[in-house]
Design an enzyme around this catalytic site. Structure first.
Site, mmCIF file in Angstrom:
data_model
loop_
_atom_site.group_PDB
_atom_site.id
_atom_site.type_symbol
_atom_site.label_atom_id
_atom_site.label_comp_id
_atom_site.label_asym_id
_atom_site.label_seq_id
_atom_site.Cartn_x
_atom_site.Cartn_y
_atom_site.Cartn_z
ATOM 1 N N LEU A 12 31.395 35.845 46.523
ATOM 2 C CA LEU A 12 31.020 37.189 45.280
ATOM 3 C C LEU A 12 30.987 38.447 45.159
ATOM 4 O O LEU A 12 30.639 39.312 44.471
ATOM 5 C CB LEU A 12 29.339 37.256 45.238
ATOM 6 C CG LEU A 12 28.680 36.034 45.029
ATOM 7 C CD1 LEU A 12 26.633 36.398 44.897
ATOM 8 C CD2 LEU A 12 28.868 35.709 43.873
ATOM 9 N N THR A 14 35.432 40.036 43.121
ATOM 10 C CA THR A 14 36.093 40.197 41.879
ATOM 11 C C THR A 14 35.795 39.291 41.319
ATOM 12 O O THR A 14 35.230 39.353 39.752
ATOM 13 C CB THR A 14 37.691 40.519 41.939
ATOM 14 O OG1 THR A 14 37.264 42.313 43.131
ATOM 15 C CG2 THR A 14 37.944 41.316 41.116
ATOM 16 N N VAL A 15 36.142 37.828 41.559
ATOM 17 C CA VAL A 15 36.346 36.839 41.338
ATOM 18 C C VAL A 15 35.254 36.437 40.638
ATOM 19 O O VAL A 15 34.701 35.296 39.719
ATOM 20 C CB VAL A 15 37.319 35.592 41.946
ATOM 21 C CG1 VAL A 15 38.298 34.980 40.900
ATOM 22 C CG2 VAL A 15 38.981 36.511 41.637
ATOM 23 N N GLY A 16 34.715 35.722 41.548
ATOM 24 C CA GLY A 16 33.143 35.255 42.166
ATOM 25 C C GLY A 16 32.227 36.046 41.357
ATOM 26 O O GLY A 16 31.419 35.524 40.499
ATOM 27 N N GLY A 137 46.419 33.769 38.447
ATOM 28 C CA GLY A 137 45.822 34.100 37.651
ATOM 29 C C GLY A 137 45.645 33.603 36.782
ATOM 30 O O GLY A 137 45.070 32.251 36.681
ATOM 31 N N LYS A 208 52.382 31.162 46.344
ATOM 32 C CA LYS A 208 52.414 30.605 45.093
ATOM 33 C C LYS A 208 53.172 29.735 44.425
ATOM 34 O O LYS A 208 53.214 28.829 43.882
ATOM 35 C CB LYS A 208 52.131 31.926 43.595
ATOM 36 C CG LYS A 208 50.392 33.370 43.986
ATOM 37 C CD LYS A 208 50.329 34.277 43.323
ATOM 38 C CE LYS A 208 49.894 34.820 43.693
ATOM 39 N NZ LYS A 208 49.750 35.675 43.103
#
Length: 434
Positions: A12, A14-16, A137, A208
């Site tokens: 949980l 930034t992305v969560g 992103g 990536k």
């Protein structure tokens, strides 16, 4: 409307947190699009008492300290892995797949190192393993390569894949700042971590790129074979000379199919002003794809942050809610070909060479003789300033040359008494137009 899709979210940060907010904002819209209610029924995070600014958005979701235990929860249909790293994340993903649960992950390092094995697990279980958020992103480049461009033979992929490095290089170009000062600014603004090594040393971009190369060419990429250089040695002087020569300096990942194998590398490059990627600045990412039927495609957008990355995570969740299941790399694992990744010494291309030399007669002649001996042809030469007996910068732009020859020439030039510091070499990349 059919049964709900119950999510277990591991992480949980930034992305969560962004995913929780997105789902709270658009739950009704998503239900209309998928015919299913998407809800979070379990979460795994270190401190359940921490104020994450989520209010009551998590409702009655069960909390787990252990992501593996959460993945085993019988009330979780789909596991969303947003932990990062490899150890705990890998265990959680394996726990979900072994129980026949689909997984959405934003973890590029995990997939760059273990993607083939995890893809095989997902195929055996007959479930999806999706990773749109792991690359660039909010830019839907994974879906583009795996689905939108499936009718093409991909010839090359070029990408600015790390927003931190791109921000630093943009700041240096706009203000004339040193690398160190631009990095400090990026850290102050929250664009760079306290330890920025993964970003500025090119490792994040290489993770990536390895995934994009596997997708583009249907190949197993040995990550250890990918050539990686970062931006620490790029100076304000190099950026100034680049501008004078009509170039911009960017950290670019290149993946090309050649007759000798795959050319997969990440390093600073000079690209011509006005060419694809030259205008991608700040924390933005950009990807250029060349296919045999579409010619050139350009994708650009925010490569990180809560909103864009959560958007990419939700795109994968929606696919699963709709019953879409595709192989991780576009083709079944057994169809992936072992890739021969070319050594960077096999590269053919032009180069920028900057030297600091003693300003005295005969120095340029000595350098030119070495370049002649190594079959390196000079396109242009710049010398700025006059300081007899002291150091002055000299810049040489070469015609296309094999990198092995360039490396030999640099070693010999660097050994000259008149050369005051190690030569700086930046490759010049021709990213062709459509």
């Amino acid at each position: 409307m059919t049964d709900s899709l119950r999510l277990g979210v591991a992480g949980l940060g930034t992305v969560g947190g962004g995913l929780v907010r997105l789902l709270a904002a658009h739950a009704d819209r998503l239900a209309l699009r998928t015919g299913r209610r998407i809800e979070i029924t379990a979460v795994s995070a270190r401190d359940p008492a921490k104020d994450r600014g989520l209010g009551n958005a998590l409702g009655g979701a069960r909390w787990y300290a252990d992501a593996v235990e959460m993945a085993a929860d019988e009330n979780v249909d789909l596991v969303v892995e947003l932990i990062g790293g490899e150890t705990v994340a890998k265990a959680a993903v394996e726990a979900a797949l072994s129980r026949g649960k689909p997984v959405v992950t934003a973890n590029k390092a995990l997939l760059a190192h273990h993607g083939v094995a995890l893809a095989a697990m997902a195929e055996k279980a007959g479930v999806a393993l999706n990773f749109e958020a792991a690359v660039a992103g909010g830019i839907p480049v994974v879906k583009a390569l795996r689905e939108g461009l499936a009718g093409n033979r991909i010839e090359a992929v070029y990408g600015i894949l790390n927003g931190t490095s791109n921000y630093i290089l943009t700041s240096m170009a706009e203000s004339g700042a040193s690398f160190e000062d631009a990095l400090a600014e990026a850290q102050k603004l929250g664009y760079a971590e306290a330890d920025p090594s993964f970003d500025v040393d090119g490792v994040d971009a290489a993770h990536k790129l390895a995934l994009l190369a596997s997708l583009a060419f249907g190949a197993k990429i040995d990550f250890d074979a990918v050539h990686i250089e970062g931006i620490r040695r790029v100076s304000a002087l190099d950026i100034a000379f680049a501008r004078e020569l009509g170039f911009r300096i960017k950290l670019v990942g290149t993946a090309r199919s050649t007759g000798e194998g795959l050319d997969v590398r990440v390093h600073p490059v000079m690209i011509a002003e006005g060419s694809p990627l030259s205008h991608v600045d700040g924390v933005f990412n950009g990807v250029v794809v060349h296919g045999d039927f579409v010619d050139r495609m350009m994708f650009e957008g925010r490569g990180a942050g809560a909103g864009p990355t959560a958007s990419a995570v939700m795109a994968d969740i929606v696919d699963i809610a709709l019953g879409v299941r595709l192989p991780l790399f576009g083709v079944p694992v057994e169809a992936l070909s072992p890739a021969r990744v070319m050594p960077v010494t096999a590269r053919q291309g032009a180069c920028y060479l900057r030297l600091s030399v003693v300003d005295r007669p005969g120095v340029i002649a000595d350098i030119a003789a070495i370049l002649r001996d190594e079959q390196v042809s000079i396109e242009s030469l710049l010398q700025r300033g006059r300081a007899p007996g002291e150091g002055v910068p000299v810049v040489i732009v070469t015609h296309e040359v094999q990198e092995a020859a360039m490396a030999r020439a640099m070693a010999r030039i660097g050994a000259l008494a008149s050369v005051l510091e190690a030569p700086t070499m930046i490759r010049i990349e021709q990213i062709k137009r459509a």
